[in-house]
Design an enzyme around this catalytic site. Structure first.
Site, PDB file in Angstrom:
ATOM      1  N   SER A 129      22.155  14.849  68.118  1.00 21.26           N
ATOM      2  CA  SER A 129      23.497  14.411  67.775  1.00 21.26           C
ATOM      3  C   SER A 129      23.891  13.181  68.615  1.00 21.26           C
ATOM      4  O   SER A 129      23.259  12.141  68.500  1.00 21.26           O
ATOM      5  CB  SER A 129      24.486  15.572  67.918  1.00 21.26           C
ATOM      6  OG  SER A 129      25.715  15.276  67.307  1.00 21.26           O
ATOM      7  N   ASP A 184      23.593  18.215  56.378  1.00 12.74           N
ATOM      8  CA  ASP A 184      24.153  17.684  57.629  1.00 12.74           C
ATOM      9  C   ASP A 184      24.653  16.266  57.359  1.00 12.74           C
ATOM     10  O   ASP A 184      23.878  15.307  57.350  1.00 12.74           O
ATOM     11  CB  ASP A 184      23.101  17.681  58.730  1.00 12.74           C
ATOM     12  CG  ASP A 184      23.678  17.295  60.086  1.00 12.74           C
ATOM     13  OD1 ASP A 184      24.855  16.882  60.137  1.00 12.74           O
ATOM     14  OD2 ASP A 184      22.950  17.401  61.098  1.00 12.74           O
ATOM     15  N   HIS A 197      24.859  21.309  61.006  1.00 16.79           N
ATOM     16  CA  HIS A 197      24.682  20.453  62.188  1.00 16.79           C
ATOM     17  C   HIS A 197      24.649  21.271  63.470  1.00 16.79           C
ATOM     18  O   HIS A 197      24.278  20.748  64.523  1.00 16.79           O
ATOM     19  CB  HIS A 197      25.822  19.429  62.263  1.00 16.79           C
ATOM     20  CG  HIS A 197      25.655  18.403  63.338  1.00 16.79           C
ATOM     21  ND1 HIS A 197      24.695  17.421  63.297  1.00 16.79           N
ATOM     22  CD2 HIS A 197      26.334  18.202  64.514  1.00 16.79           C
ATOM     23  CE1 HIS A 197      24.775  16.661  64.385  1.00 16.79           C
ATOM     24  NE2 HIS A 197      25.758  17.115  65.130  1.00 16.79           N
TER      25      HIS A 197
END
Length: 221
Positions: A129, A184, A197
């Site tokens: 991320s 995602d 996610h």
């Protein structure tokens, strides 16, 4: 000549930040890992940038799982796992390029130290991320001599996958594995956080990441 001067300037900056070798024995990875900083060079050096709001410098899911899988394969005494020490705040996702400058610099220092001071080590990198964004921004602007030492890179839930065209700029595609779950939306360039996610979904993708990184390490002369 300019490239040589640029690279030499990195060496000068890094002289005071070199890893310090010690006799401290390697162990399995939890939410914190500073093994490269504390123990110096090992046959495999793993640099990890965790996701937003994750505790420690490794988080508690994907990062430790990936580190421990590498240690299972190569032996815990042969892997130095190192988390990027940054605050992982929500708001730092909104810097240009998706990552705060100080975190980019921190990863670059770690990678350059590993490349310069550990010539026999195999270096692998991963980020999740916001940590994936840090990886993009750090690697793309490294000196070529440092980039060439990185055996492979994996990103999870990559916030810059869409923006950077499904690759890390200035780094070989064949050495890159971007893992994005179906649904995602972060991987599609949006700020919408869908359930896919979350770490409980990406930790299931760790075996794929390990297989890729092990393969890249074994292919590196």
């Amino acid at each position: 000549m300019l490239l040589l001067l640029f690279f030499m300037s990195w060496i000068a900056i890094l002289a005071s930040a070199a890893p310090v070798a010690s006799e401290k024995r390697q162990t399995w990875t939890g939410m914190w890992s500073n093994e490269f900083s504390y123990t110096g060079c090992k046959p495999v050096i793993f640099i990890w940038a965790r996701q937003t709001s994750a505790p420690g410098n490794m988080g508690v899911s994907v990062g430790p799982a990936l580190s421990n899988a590498l240690k299972t394969y190569f032996g815990p005494e042969n892997v130095a796992s190192q988390g990027v020490n940054y605050l992982a705040l929500i708001e730092t996702n909104f810097y240009p390029g998706g990552a705060p400058p100080y975190a980019i610099y921190e990863m670059q220092i770690l990678l350059a130290n590993a490349a310069i001071y550990c010539p026999q080590s195999k270096i692998v990198v991963a980020g999740y991320s916001q940590g994936a964004a840090i990886t993009h921004r750090a690697v793309e602007s490294l000196p070529q001599q440092v980039r060439d030492r990185i055996s492979g890179i994996v990103t999870f839930g990559d916030t810059q996958a869409f923006q950077d065209g499904g690759r890390i700029k200035n780094y070989p595609l064949e050495k890159t594995f971007i893992i994005c779950n179906t649904g995602d939306m972060v991987c599609m360039g949006t700020a919408y956080i869908a359930p896919t996610h979350f770490p409980e979904y990406y930790v299931q993708r760790v075996p794929e990441a390990v297989s890729f990184l092990v393969g890249r390490i074994l292919l590196t002369p």
